[in-house]
Motif scaffolding. Structure first.
Motif, PDB file in Angstrom:
ATOM      1  N   ARG A 151       0.846  -1.180   0.000  1.00  0.00           N
ATOM      2  CA  ARG A 151       0.000   0.000   0.000  1.00  0.00           C
ATOM      3  C   ARG A 151       0.887   1.238   0.000  1.00  0.00           C
ATOM      4  NH1 ARG A 151      -2.813  -3.490  -1.059  1.00  0.00           N
ATOM      5  NH2 ARG A 151      -4.867  -4.086  -0.248  1.00  0.00           N
ATOM      6  N   PRO A 152       1.222   1.783  -1.179  1.00  0.00           N
ATOM      7  CA  PRO A 152       2.106   2.950  -1.229  1.00  0.00           C
ATOM      8  C   PRO A 152       1.459   4.165  -0.589  1.00  0.00           C
ATOM      9  CG  PRO A 152       1.128   2.542  -3.371  1.00  0.00           C
ATOM     10  CD  PRO A 152       0.755   1.378  -2.515  1.00  0.00           C
ATOM     11  N   SER A 153       2.264   5.000   0.058  1.00  0.00           N
ATOM     12  CA  SER A 153       1.738   6.189   0.725  1.00  0.00           C
ATOM     13  C   SER A 153       1.979   7.466  -0.070  1.00  0.00           C
ATOM     14  CB  SER A 153       2.367   6.320   2.117  1.00  0.00           C
ATOM     15  OG  SER A 153       3.779   6.408   2.017  1.00  0.00           O
ATOM     16  N   GLY A 154       2.657   7.370  -1.230  1.00  0.00           N
ATOM     17  CA  GLY A 154       2.923   8.549  -2.034  1.00  0.00           C
ATOM     18  C   GLY A 154       3.994   8.272  -3.064  1.00  0.00           C
ATOM     19  N   ALA A 155       4.272   9.275  -3.927  1.00  0.00           N
ATOM     20  CA  ALA A 155       5.248   9.107  -5.007  1.00  0.00           C
ATOM     21  C   ALA A 155       6.640   8.773  -4.480  1.00  0.00           C
ATOM     22  CB  ALA A 155       5.289  10.368  -5.858  1.00  0.00           C
ATOM     23  N   ASP A 156       6.998   9.343  -3.322  1.00  0.00           N
ATOM     24  CA  ASP A 156       8.316   9.096  -2.753  1.00  0.00           C
ATOM     25  C   ASP A 156       8.417   7.719  -2.102  1.00  0.00           C
ATOM     26  OD1 ASP A 156       9.115  11.589  -3.559  1.00  0.00           O
ATOM     27  OD2 ASP A 156       8.646  12.555  -1.655  1.00  0.00           O
ATOM     28  N   ASN A 157       7.283   7.028  -2.010  1.00  0.00           N
ATOM     29  CA  ASN A 157       7.262   5.713  -1.382  1.00  0.00           C
ATOM     30  C   ASN A 157       6.865   4.633  -2.393  1.00  0.00           C
ATOM     31  OD1 ASN A 157       7.537   3.988   0.878  1.00  0.00           O
ATOM     32  ND2 ASN A 157       5.325   3.974   1.196  1.00  0.00           N
ATOM     33  N   SER A 158       7.173   4.876  -3.654  1.00  0.00           N
ATOM     34  CA  SER A 158       6.846   3.908  -4.699  1.00  0.00           C
ATOM     35  C   SER A 158       7.771   2.702  -4.620  1.00  0.00           C
ATOM     36  CB  SER A 158       6.977   4.561  -6.076  1.00  0.00           C
ATOM     37  OG  SER A 158       8.340   4.879  -6.333  1.00  0.00           O
ATOM     38  N   ILE A 159       7.400   1.632  -5.312  1.00  0.00           N
ATOM     39  CA  ILE A 159       8.254   0.442  -5.347  1.00  0.00           C
ATOM     40  C   ILE A 159       9.603   0.784  -5.967  1.00  0.00           C
ATOM     41  CG2 ILE A 159       8.504  -1.877  -6.314  1.00  0.00           C
ATOM     42  CD1 ILE A 159       5.497  -2.181  -6.135  1.00  0.00           C
ATOM     43  N   LEU A 160       9.610   1.611  -7.014  1.00  0.00           N
ATOM     44  CA  LEU A 160      10.859   2.006  -7.653  1.00  0.00           C
ATOM     45  C   LEU A 160      11.758   2.755  -6.684  1.00  0.00           C
ATOM     46  CD1 LEU A 160      12.648   2.218 -10.146  1.00  0.00           C
ATOM     47  CD2 LEU A 160      11.340   4.230 -10.854  1.00  0.00           C
ATOM     48  N   GLU A 161      11.213   3.706  -5.939  1.00  0.00           N
ATOM     49  CA  GLU A 161      12.020   4.465  -4.983  1.00  0.00           C
ATOM     50  C   GLU A 161      12.510   3.571  -3.855  1.00  0.00           C
ATOM     51  OE1 GLU A 161      13.182   7.497  -5.337  1.00  0.00           O
ATOM     52  OE2 GLU A 161      12.198   7.516  -7.299  1.00  0.00           O
ATOM     53  N   ARG A 162      11.666   2.645  -3.417  1.00  0.00           N
ATOM     54  CA  ARG A 162      12.086   1.686  -2.386  1.00  0.00           C
ATOM     55  C   ARG A 162      13.243   0.819  -2.892  1.00  0.00           C
ATOM     56  NH1 ARG A 162       9.197  -0.219   2.099  1.00  0.00           N
ATOM     57  NH2 ARG A 162       7.866   1.416   2.961  1.00  0.00           N
ATOM     58  N   LEU A 163      13.137   0.374  -4.140  1.00  0.00           N
ATOM     59  CA  LEU A 163      14.171  -0.482  -4.717  1.00  0.00           C
ATOM     60  C   LEU A 163      15.476   0.280  -4.877  1.00  0.00           C
ATOM     61  CD1 LEU A 163      14.549  -3.367  -5.815  1.00  0.00           C
ATOM     62  CD2 LEU A 163      13.891  -2.515  -8.063  1.00  0.00           C
ATOM     63  N   LYS A 164      15.404   1.538  -5.313  1.00  0.00           N
ATOM     64  CA  LYS A 164      16.602   2.362  -5.502  1.00  0.00           C
ATOM     65  C   LYS A 164      17.314   2.633  -4.177  1.00  0.00           C
ATOM     66  CE  LYS A 164      16.020   6.022  -8.091  1.00  0.00           C
ATOM     67  NZ  LYS A 164      15.337   7.192  -8.693  1.00  0.00           N
ATOM     68  N   SER A 165      16.538   2.818  -3.117  1.00  0.00           N
ATOM     69  CA  SER A 165      17.131   3.135  -1.812  1.00  0.00           C
ATOM     70  C   SER A 165      17.527   1.895  -1.026  1.00  0.00           C
ATOM     71  CB  SER A 165      16.144   3.967  -0.986  1.00  0.00           C
ATOM     72  OG  SER A 165      14.987   3.207  -0.673  1.00  0.00           O
TER      73      SER A 165
END
Length: 256
Positions: A151-165
């Motif tokens: 359940r994403p909470s926003g653009a900064d918490n997307s799967i892509l951003e999670r994977l990059k970080s």
């Protein structure tokens, strides 16, 4: 012949599953995913998802239309070497589709795609100095019933951003490509596709989880100039697998 169109079929009976079209005049690669083999307009009701990359082709986000369960159809896909396989036909002639929003069943483009259902990252590898391609994919973890736990909470918490970080959790399933081994007799890097792949290609890959590196969750490989095999198993859906495979086709300025 119209290029930049792709189709996914079940191998056993050639039943059509999905089609994709690479949009023209985009600053980065953007693919429309459709449930129709002929109507690939992004404004059509047949549009069920999209794949979008960054400018250099190293980061891809996978999205599907709100209300569509991207994982449920993947439930029950079994061993990649068996009947859960499909064939992908890449760029070939296809019927021309209309982009008119007045078409019956058309939906506003802004509402076409909303759900964040996956991401793919490729390691920077200019001129191939680091050897074969390295890629990581991620999709929402799912319950036994096929429902997503993400359940994403926003653009900064997307799967892509999670994977990059690197800040993934048990809510996200991470897949990594199996490292090819050097074959002295062939003078090339090789993977064991158990006869499912017949031609060498930089696009060929196998994805596994860290927890079970011997079980191939998704494999993709070339069998002719215009045909590739795509073998998948749970927890991937055909939509997610198709998009991951499409990312392998895309030009990568920082990876080749």
């Amino acid at each position: 012949m119209e290029h930049n169109r792709y189709r996914l079929y079940l191998e056993d009976n050639r039943r059509f599953l999905l089609a994709a079209r690479k949009r023209k005049k985009s600053t980065s690669s953007n693919y429309v995913i459709s449930s129709s083999s002929t109507d690939l307009s992004r404004r059509s009701s047949s549009c069920i998802g999209k794949l979008k990359s960054n400018f250099v082709g190293t980061e891809f986000g996978i999205y599907c239309k709100a209300g569509i369960s991207s994982n449920a159809s993947g439930q029950g896909q079994v061993n990649p070497a068996h009947s859960g396989s499909a064939g992908t036909q890449a760029p070939q002639q296809a019927d021309r589709s209309s982009n008119s929003s007045s078409k019956p069943g058309a939906v506003p483009d802004s509402k076409a795609v909303k759900q964040d259902v996956g991401a793919v990252l490729y390691q920077y590898n200019v001129l191939g100095t680091r050897g074969p391609r390295k890629m990581i994919a991620a999709v929402p973890s799912v319950t036994g019933a096929g429902s997503s736990r993400w359940r994403p909470s926003g653009a900064d918490n997307s799967i892509l951003e999670r994977l990059k970080s690197g800040s993934t959790s048990d809510l996200i399933t991470v897949l990594k490509n199996k490292t090819p081994k050097w074959n002295e007799s062939l003078n090339a890097y090789c993977l064991n596709f158990s006869g499912r792949v017949t031609e060498a290609s930089v696009k060929n890959f196998q994805l596994v989880t860290e927890q079970d590196p011997e079980t191939v969750v998704l494999q993709f490989g070339k069998v002719s100039d215009s045909c590739f095999t795509c073998d998948l198993m749970w927890p991937l859906s055909p939509l997610q697998a198709f998009c991951i495979c499409l990312s392998s086709f895309d030009n990568k300025l920082a990876c080749e």
